[in-house]
Design a protein around this motif. Sequence first.
Motif, PDB file in Angstrom:
ATOM      1  N   GLU A 133      36.979  26.601  49.929  1.00 45.29           N
ATOM      2  CA  GLU A 133      35.883  27.564  49.779  1.00 45.29           C
ATOM      3  C   GLU A 133      35.081  27.669  51.076  1.00 45.29           C
ATOM      4  O   GLU A 133      34.642  28.778  51.444  1.00 45.29           O
ATOM      5  N   LEU A 134      34.885  26.546  51.771  1.00 42.05           N
ATOM      6  CA  LEU A 134      34.163  26.595  53.045  1.00 42.05           C
ATOM      7  C   LEU A 134      34.951  27.397  54.077  1.00 42.05           C
ATOM      8  O   LEU A 134      34.369  28.186  54.845  1.00 42.05           O
ATOM      9  N   VAL A 135      36.271  27.221  54.127  1.00 39.69           N
ATOM     10  CA  VAL A 135      37.095  27.994  55.069  1.00 39.69           C
ATOM     11  C   VAL A 135      36.993  29.479  54.749  1.00 39.69           C
ATOM     12  O   VAL A 135      36.838  30.326  55.649  1.00 39.69           O
ATOM     13  N   TYR A 136      37.081  29.815  53.489  1.00 41.72           N
ATOM     14  CA  TYR A 136      37.000  31.223  53.073  1.00 41.72           C
ATOM     15  C   TYR A 136      35.647  31.821  53.441  1.00 41.72           C
ATOM     16  O   TYR A 136      35.573  32.919  54.038  1.00 41.72           O
ATOM     17  N   GLU A 137      34.552  31.108  53.105  1.00 41.38           N
ATOM     18  CA  GLU A 137      33.209  31.630  53.397  1.00 41.38           C
ATOM     19  C   GLU A 137      32.976  31.737  54.900  1.00 41.38           C
ATOM     20  O   GLU A 137      32.319  32.682  55.369  1.00 41.38           O
ATOM     21  N   ALA A 138      33.495  30.795  55.680  1.00 41.22           N
ATOM     22  CA  ALA A 138      33.304  30.837  57.136  1.00 41.22           C
ATOM     23  C   ALA A 138      33.995  32.060  57.736  1.00 41.22           C
ATOM     24  O   ALA A 138      33.428  32.763  58.600  1.00 41.22           O
ATOM     25  N   ILE A 139      35.213  32.371  57.307  1.00 38.75           N
ATOM     26  CA  ILE A 139      35.939  33.529  57.848  1.00 38.75           C
ATOM     27  C   ILE A 139      35.266  34.836  57.421  1.00 38.75           C
ATOM     28  O   ILE A 139      35.158  35.791  58.208  1.00 38.75           O
ATOM     29  N   VAL A 140      34.780  34.875  56.173  1.00 39.71           N
ATOM     30  CA  VAL A 140      34.100  36.093  55.707  1.00 39.71           C
ATOM     31  C   VAL A 140      32.833  36.331  56.513  1.00 39.71           C
ATOM     32  O   VAL A 140      32.499  37.489  56.855  1.00 39.71           O
ATOM     33  N   MET A 141      32.091  35.243  56.848  1.00 41.99           N
ATOM     34  CA  MET A 141      30.900  35.406  57.683  1.00 41.99           C
ATOM     35  C   MET A 141      31.260  35.941  59.053  1.00 41.99           C
ATOM     36  O   MET A 141      30.513  36.737  59.640  1.00 41.99           O
ATOM     37  N   VAL A 142      32.406  35.511  59.594  1.00 39.41           N
ATOM     38  CA  VAL A 142      32.852  36.026  60.898  1.00 39.41           C
ATOM     39  C   VAL A 142      33.157  37.516  60.796  1.00 39.41           C
ATOM     40  O   VAL A 142      32.808  38.315  61.687  1.00 39.41           O
TER      41      VAL A 142
END
Length: 467
Positions: free
Chosen positions: A360-369
């Motif tokens: 979930e952290l990987v997903y949220e980090a890429i979406v923020m990018v």
Amino acid sequence: MEIEKQHAYVSTVEVENLSDALFSGDEENGGSEERKTEINGNWIPATSITEAKINAKAKRRLRKNSSRDSGRGDSVSENGETQKAGLVVPTSPKGKVLDRRSRSGKGRGLPKKGGAGGKGVWGTPGQVYDVEEVDIKDPNYDDDQENCVYETVVLPLDERAFEKTLTPIIQEYFEHGDTNEVSEMLKDLNLGEMKYSVPVLAVSLALEGKASHREMTSKLISDLCGTVVSKTDVEKSFDRLLKDLPELVLDSPRAPQLVGQFIARAVGDGILSSTYIDGYKGTVDCIQARAALDRATVLLSVTKGGNRIDNVWGSGGGQQSVKHLVKEIDMLLKEYLLSGDLLEAERCLQELEVPHFHHELVYEAIVMVLESTGEKTFKMMLDLLKSLSRSSVITMDQMKRGYERVYCEIPDINLDVPHSYSVLERFVEECFQAGIISKPLRDVCPSRGRKRFVSEGDGGQLKLESY
């Protein structure tokens, strides 16, 4: 005629001598009849005389040993030989030792003491022993011995044995989480004056553990209060913790803040008096103890006067809902963008204790990018994923699942962020160059098809082309 008379006289004398030598008692009557027969001229053969001698000898031997050997099973055969029923000869030394009958030559030949005597014998067969009554006339009789109550005495534990015995119990509790089992095990021990040390040892072990261990320790202290330890013991244990803070800081630098949270949680659970902190005002010289009390005061003031603090340690691991975890991860990433502290972000992620939810952290980090407009977020998220990948906080499997989730949802993301395909392709390429993802994962990155006009010779047809 004289010769016949002499011959008859000799025969009569021999028969009389034989009768006197061989027979006595009841046999004399028979002898007189034979003497009459001999007087009348009857001749007794020599073989009959020999048999009479043997029988008389056997009868004398039998009468001699009848009282001593009675009941042994001996018998006399027709020819006068004695037969034995057992293998052991009664007249042998071994037979005399094994014999339990009287050797005095008197009695009926029955076993001594009715068969209850001898080595290894506990009475006659079938005898039942009743409860032995105490003899009042016994010189050793004591009036108090009838009212004695015998109990198992367990020696109280000293300080060294206490720590050695309770440490495995608390560590095992961190695995199963059953407070009732810990309570039963502690009741079997004689804690004596060491009862107050139970919360001290539990908190000391929890300081070196996870947030979930600290939450379990707070529940354990609350459940043990009233059954194993009293409220006075709980207050005494926290006094000891505040006194030992300078030593606890050496192993756990965050010990003052954590002990303060334990105090606030104990006050909220009702096992520690609400005036406990007020009793230390103006009397604390230790810096660490003052920091712990200040932390507890702040937490209690935030929770409206000391109500129950359920989330002072958070919810550990699988006890948290997905919605709550998503919110925590989102706050973690936003705080990282403001502070830029990689170590703090890594620590906060580990405290969540959800390694199965790191995707979930990987997903949220890429979406923020993808949703950002500047290069700062792009670079900071790249550094965060690189740090978490190198420290193995996020495994390759969780990293792959996070990227695959973005790949699947990129069409929907593109509706809100028009340039998401190009930004995603660029970010994936940078991650591959940094060693965060593998080449197969980079190759499956989706790219948006675009429409373009070809050269004039193609007749103005539109062709699809991929980046």
